[in-house]
Design an enzyme around this catalytic site. Structure first.
Site, PDB file in Angstrom:
ATOM      1  N   HIS A 176       7.329 -17.299  30.523  1.00  0.00           N
ATOM      2  CA  HIS A 176       5.882 -17.133  31.508  1.00  0.00           C
ATOM      3  C   HIS A 176       6.472 -17.360  33.068  1.00  0.00           C
ATOM      4  CE1 HIS A 176       2.719 -18.064  28.313  1.00  0.00           C
ATOM      5  NE2 HIS A 176       3.105 -16.986  28.204  1.00  0.00           N
ATOM      6  N   GLU A 211       8.285 -11.168  19.648  1.00  0.00           N
ATOM      7  CA  GLU A 211       7.368 -12.234  19.121  1.00  0.00           C
ATOM      8  C   GLU A 211       7.552 -12.133  17.485  1.00  0.00           C
ATOM      9  OE1 GLU A 211       5.576 -14.115  20.880  1.00  0.00           O
ATOM     10  OE2 GLU A 211       4.450 -12.937  22.358  1.00  0.00           O
ATOM     11  N   LYS A 262       0.979 -16.482  11.121  1.00  0.00           N
ATOM     12  CA  LYS A 262       0.122 -16.924  12.175  1.00  0.00           C
ATOM     13  C   LYS A 262      -1.317 -17.495  11.561  1.00  0.00           C
ATOM     14  CE  LYS A 262      -1.240 -16.606  16.920  1.00  0.00           C
ATOM     15  NZ  LYS A 262      -1.313 -15.568  17.793  1.00  0.00           N
ATOM     16  N   GLU A 298      -3.953 -25.725  18.834  1.00  0.00           N
ATOM     17  CA  GLU A 298      -2.713 -26.382  19.445  1.00  0.00           C
ATOM     18  C   GLU A 298      -2.368 -27.690  19.811  1.00  0.00           C
ATOM     19  OE1 GLU A 298      -1.054 -22.853  21.615  1.00  0.00           O
ATOM     20  OE2 GLU A 298       0.133 -24.657  22.825  1.00  0.00           O
ATOM     21  N   HIS A 317       5.930  -8.551  28.557  1.00  0.00           N
ATOM     22  CA  HIS A 317       5.722  -9.891  27.999  1.00  0.00           C
ATOM     23  C   HIS A 317       7.037 -10.453  27.193  1.00  0.00           C
ATOM     24  CE1 HIS A 317       3.877 -13.733  26.771  1.00  0.00           C
ATOM     25  NE2 HIS A 317       3.920 -13.215  25.367  1.00  0.00           N
ATOM     26  N   LYS A 337      -6.843 -16.780  21.008  1.00  0.00           N
ATOM     27  CA  LYS A 337      -6.541 -17.411  22.329  1.00  0.00           C
ATOM     28  C   LYS A 337      -6.773 -16.526  23.373  1.00  0.00           C
ATOM     29  CE  LYS A 337      -2.623 -20.632  22.143  1.00  0.00           C
ATOM     30  NZ  LYS A 337      -0.978 -20.663  22.515  1.00  0.00           N
ATOM     31  N   ASN A 367       4.893 -21.218  20.572  1.00  0.00           N
ATOM     32  CA  ASN A 367       5.285 -20.929  22.112  1.00  0.00           C
ATOM     33  C   ASN A 367       6.672 -20.893  22.354  1.00  0.00           C
ATOM     34  OD1 ASN A 367       2.407 -20.898  23.095  1.00  0.00           O
ATOM     35  ND2 ASN A 367       2.301 -23.137  22.763  1.00  0.00           N
ATOM     36  N   ARG A 420     -22.988 -17.166  26.823  1.00  0.00           N
ATOM     37  CA  ARG A 420     -22.274 -18.080  26.076  1.00  0.00           C
ATOM     38  C   ARG A 420     -21.817 -17.754  24.735  1.00  0.00           C
ATOM     39  NH1 ARG A 420     -27.387 -20.821  27.771  1.00  0.00           N
ATOM     40  NH2 ARG A 420     -26.817 -21.798  29.935  1.00  0.00           N
ATOM     41  N   ARG A 476       0.839 -25.521  15.874  1.00  0.00           N
ATOM     42  CA  ARG A 476       0.593 -24.172  16.768  1.00  0.00           C
ATOM     43  C   ARG A 476       1.458 -24.099  17.964  1.00  0.00           C
ATOM     44  NH1 ARG A 476      -5.171 -20.980  18.105  1.00  0.00           N
ATOM     45  NH2 ARG A 476      -3.658 -19.021  18.948  1.00  0.00           N
ATOM     46  N   HIS A 531       8.377 -19.308  25.357  1.00  0.00           N
ATOM     47  CA  HIS A 531       7.333 -18.863  26.507  1.00  0.00           C
ATOM     48  C   HIS A 531       7.273 -19.557  27.660  1.00  0.00           C
ATOM     49  CE1 HIS A 531       5.737 -16.557  23.106  1.00  0.00           C
ATOM     50  NE2 HIS A 531       4.745 -16.138  23.671  1.00  0.00           N
TER      51      HIS A 531
HETATM   52  N1  LIG Z   1      -3.836 -14.155  22.854  1.00  0.00           N
HETATM   53  C1  LIG Z   1      -2.692 -14.463  22.433  1.00  0.00           C
HETATM   54  O1  LIG Z   1      -2.445 -15.292  21.349  1.00  0.00           O
HETATM   55  C2  LIG Z   1      -1.385 -13.845  22.858  1.00  0.00           C
HETATM   56  C3  LIG Z   1      -0.241 -13.711  22.232  1.00  0.00           C
HETATM   57  C4  LIG Z   1       0.783 -12.983  22.952  1.00  0.00           C
HETATM   58  C5  LIG Z   1       0.794 -12.338  23.729  1.00  0.00           C
HETATM   59  N2  LIG Z   1      -0.429 -12.094  24.518  1.00  0.00           N
HETATM   60  C6  LIG Z   1      -0.716 -11.554  25.750  1.00  0.00           C
HETATM   61  O2  LIG Z   1      -0.476 -10.242  25.621  1.00  0.00           O
HETATM   62  C7  LIG Z   1      -0.088  -9.396  26.508  1.00  0.00           C
HETATM   63  C8  LIG Z   1       1.063  -8.346  26.241  1.00  0.00           C
HETATM   64  O3  LIG Z   1       0.349  -7.531  25.338  1.00  0.00           O
HETATM   65  P1  LIG Z   1       1.188  -6.237  25.090  1.00  0.00           P
HETATM   66  O4  LIG Z   1       2.366  -6.131  24.912  1.00  0.00           O
HETATM   67  O5  LIG Z   1       0.239  -5.444  24.119  1.00  0.00           O
HETATM   68  O6  LIG Z   1       0.705  -5.395  26.406  1.00  0.00           O
HETATM   69  P2  LIG Z   1      -0.267  -4.337  26.974  1.00  0.00           P
HETATM   70  O7  LIG Z   1      -1.642  -4.700  26.532  1.00  0.00           O
HETATM   71  O8  LIG Z   1      -0.291  -4.232  28.419  1.00  0.00           O
HETATM   72  O9  LIG Z   1       0.326  -2.891  26.256  1.00  0.00           O
HETATM   73  C9  LIG Z   1       1.475  -2.193  26.505  1.00  0.00           C
HETATM   74  C10 LIG Z   1       1.198  -0.918  27.145  1.00  0.00           C
HETATM   75  O10 LIG Z   1       1.169  -0.249  26.014  1.00  0.00           O
HETATM   76  C11 LIG Z   1      -0.179   0.814  26.199  1.00  0.00           C
HETATM   77  N3  LIG Z   1      -0.399   1.081  24.799  1.00  0.00           N
HETATM   78  C12 LIG Z   1      -1.107   0.142  23.964  1.00  0.00           C
HETATM   79  N4  LIG Z   1      -1.300   0.672  22.816  1.00  0.00           N
HETATM   80  C13 LIG Z   1      -0.744   1.989  22.737  1.00  0.00           C
HETATM   81  C14 LIG Z   1      -0.621   2.969  21.937  1.00  0.00           C
HETATM   82  N5  LIG Z   1      -1.122   2.586  20.494  1.00  0.00           N
HETATM   83  N6  LIG Z   1       0.185   3.988  22.081  1.00  0.00           N
HETATM   84  C15 LIG Z   1       0.633   4.083  23.561  1.00  0.00           C
HETATM   85  N7  LIG Z   1       0.351   3.195  24.449  1.00  0.00           N
HETATM   86  C16 LIG Z   1      -0.176   1.909  24.185  1.00  0.00           C
HETATM   87  C17 LIG Z   1      -0.924   0.003  27.111  1.00  0.00           C
HETATM   88  O11 LIG Z   1      -1.844   0.902  27.526  1.00  0.00           O
HETATM   89  C18 LIG Z   1      -0.083  -0.765  28.003  1.00  0.00           C
HETATM   90  O12 LIG Z   1       0.373   0.270  29.033  1.00  0.00           O
HETATM   91  C19 LIG Z   1       0.376 -10.387  27.614  1.00  0.00           C
HETATM   92  O13 LIG Z   1      -0.689 -10.680  28.769  1.00  0.00           O
HETATM   93  C20 LIG Z   1       0.369 -11.668  26.787  1.00  0.00           C
HETATM   94  O14 LIG Z   1      -0.034 -12.883  27.695  1.00  0.00           O
HETATM   95  C21 LIG Z   1      -1.586 -13.004  24.065  1.00  0.00           C
HETATM   96 ZN   LIG Z   2       3.599 -14.228  23.461  1.00  0.00          ZN
END
Ligand SMILES: NC(=O)c1ccc[n+]([C@@H]2O[C@H](COP(=O)([O-])OP(=O)(O)OC[C@H]3O[C@@H](n4cnc5c(N)ncnc54)[C@H](O)[C@@H]3O)[C@@H](O)[C@H]2O)c1
Ligand SMILES: [Zn+2]
Length: 363
Positions: free
Chosen positions: A251, A184, A226, A236, A264, A142, A244, A120, A240, A247
């Site tokens: 998406h 972003e 943020k 949101e 992304h 999120k 998006n 939990r 907030r 998005h």
């Molecule tokens: N929670 C939120 O508010 C929020 C906001 C925006 C995006 N997201 C989510 O985040 C995800 C995308 O995140 P992302 O772009 O970080 O992708 P990711 O986590 O897939 O990372 C991208 C790639 O980079 C590699 N990597 C990470 N750090 C590295 C480093 N320092 N050096 C070399 N390689 C590295 C990872 O292994 C991966 O292959 C999506 O699922 C999206 O929906 C969430």
């Molecule tokens: Zn995003």
């Protein structure tokens, strides 16, 4: 080192930003000697940073375990979540354990969701290692996993206990992933801060060269923006939603094209252009500003056209499942000028279709 605080009634927390913070993680973590913690990461980060983090924590008396997951958006699933939860149970982690997300947004979203469900709710620390996760995903609480029918459809709001941003991690990030994060970044400027957008127009080249001063300013400004938004509207209900921007369409692209094919940020870049085109079509954004938006995204090496495999109609099943639908009405975030955006629920399907079509390159 910079510190920004996300101020919330029940769970305020710090975002620590600097170079080399991974060398002294315990300065920024809520874990003490004798306590349990589990690092959640993936195979790519395992080679780069896991050993260093694991050894420092172990040396300082933390009862540390690790779980190394496969790398990729396609693993942001229920079955990976189950793997994390099973590992916590197998290693007998109690309610006072701390999950440490070491990775990009995929690891952060998965770990946060696991932390929110395990017994939990247990503490969790974000150590974001991509630009995208440093400026966006690690802040704001999120958490989510994907479903084959829709992106981020299963998740929770669950705030981290602290966020540790080590800018040095960006040294190893590929150019494509770095640009993905810039989508972003552009979103923040376009939706919320005209001055920051202008700063990006001037400094994009420095950012692409990973100039440390430019990076520090950029990451700090995004986190400040943020944090301000989360403080006002954590769940949101209003403000907030502006984050998006792009998005709804992004998406749709990510889901249609199979998770992981389009990054992304790449999908969000096209989504920002589609939303901006709607604004232009209905007369709330000037042609000049639309051009500036496209130019900045192109400077960041991001795509501005949707995938040719997708017809305008093929966006609709995904758009209609969007989490921003309230009482059957689609709410779109539309820029009205650089630095301002509006939430609209009165845009006709024909305008949406036309604006998507305008942003697909004909073969
Ligand atoms: N929670 C939120 O508010 C929020 C906001 C925006 C995006 N997201 C989510 O985040 C995800 C995308 O995140 P992302 O772009 O970080 O992708 P990711 O986590 O897939 O990372 C991208 C790639 O980079 C590699 N990597 C990470 N750090 C590295 C480093 N320092 N050096 C070399 N390689 C590295 C990872 O292994 C991966 O292959 C999506 O699922 C999206 O929906 C969430
Ligand atoms: Zn995003």
């Amino acid at each position: 080192m910079e510190k920004i605080t996300v101020t919330l009634k029940e769970h305020s927390y710090p975002i620590n930003i600097g170079s080399g913070l991974l060398n002294k993680p315990l300065l920024y973590m809520p874990v003490k000697a004798g306590q349990q913690a589990m690092i959640v990461t993936n195979h790519t980060l395992e080679i780069l940073y896991l050993k260093q983090l694991y050894q420092i924590l172990k040396k300082n008396g933390i009862k540390i375990n690790q779980i190394v997951l496969p790398d990729g958006e396609q693993y942001k699933t229920l079955s990976t979540l189950e793997e994390i939860l099973s590992e916590l149970l197998k290693k007998s982690h109690n309610r006072d354990t701390t999950l440490i997300a070491l990775g990009g947004g995929v690891i952060g979203d998965l770990t946060g969701f696991a932390a929110s469900c395990y017994q939990r709710g247990v503490r969790f620390v974000q150590i974001p290692t991509t630009l995208l996760s440093q400026v966006d995903a690690s802040v704001g609480g999120k958490t989510a996993i994907n479903h084959s029918l829709g992106k981020n459809m299963i998740g929770s709001f669950y705030q981290p206990t602290s966020v540790i941003i080590d800018l040095n991690c960006l040294d190893t990030l590929s150019k494509r992933e770095f640009s993905s994060g810039l989508a972003e970044v552009v979103k923040y400027g376009l939706a919320l801060d005209c001055n920051f957008f202008v700063w990006l127009e001037t400094n994009m080249k420095k950012l692409l060269e990973k100039n440390i001063d430019a990076l520090a300013y950029c990451v700090r400004r995004c986190c400040e923006l943020k944090a301000q938004i989360i403080t006002i509207d954590e769940h949101e209900n209003s403000l907030r939603s502006l984050l998006n921007l792009g998005h709804t369409f992004g998406h749709a692209i990510e889901t249609f094209m199979s998770y992981g094919t389009w990054l992304h940020g790449e999908a969000i870049s096209v989504g920002i252009v589609m939303a901006s085109s709607i604004s232009y079509e209905i007369g709330i954004l000037s042609a000049y500003d639309l051009k500036r938006i496209k130019t900045l995204l192109l400077c960041a090496n991001l795509p501005i056209y949707g995938p040719q495999e997708m017809t305008p109609i093929s966006y609709f099943p995904y758009i209609m499942r969007d989490k921003k639908i309230f009482s059957g009405k689609l709410r779109l975030i539309l820029p009205t000028s650089i630095g301002c955006a509006d939430i609209r629920n009165d845009i006709s399907c024909s305008i949406i279709k036309k604006s998507i079509a305008m942003n697909i390159l004909i073969k």
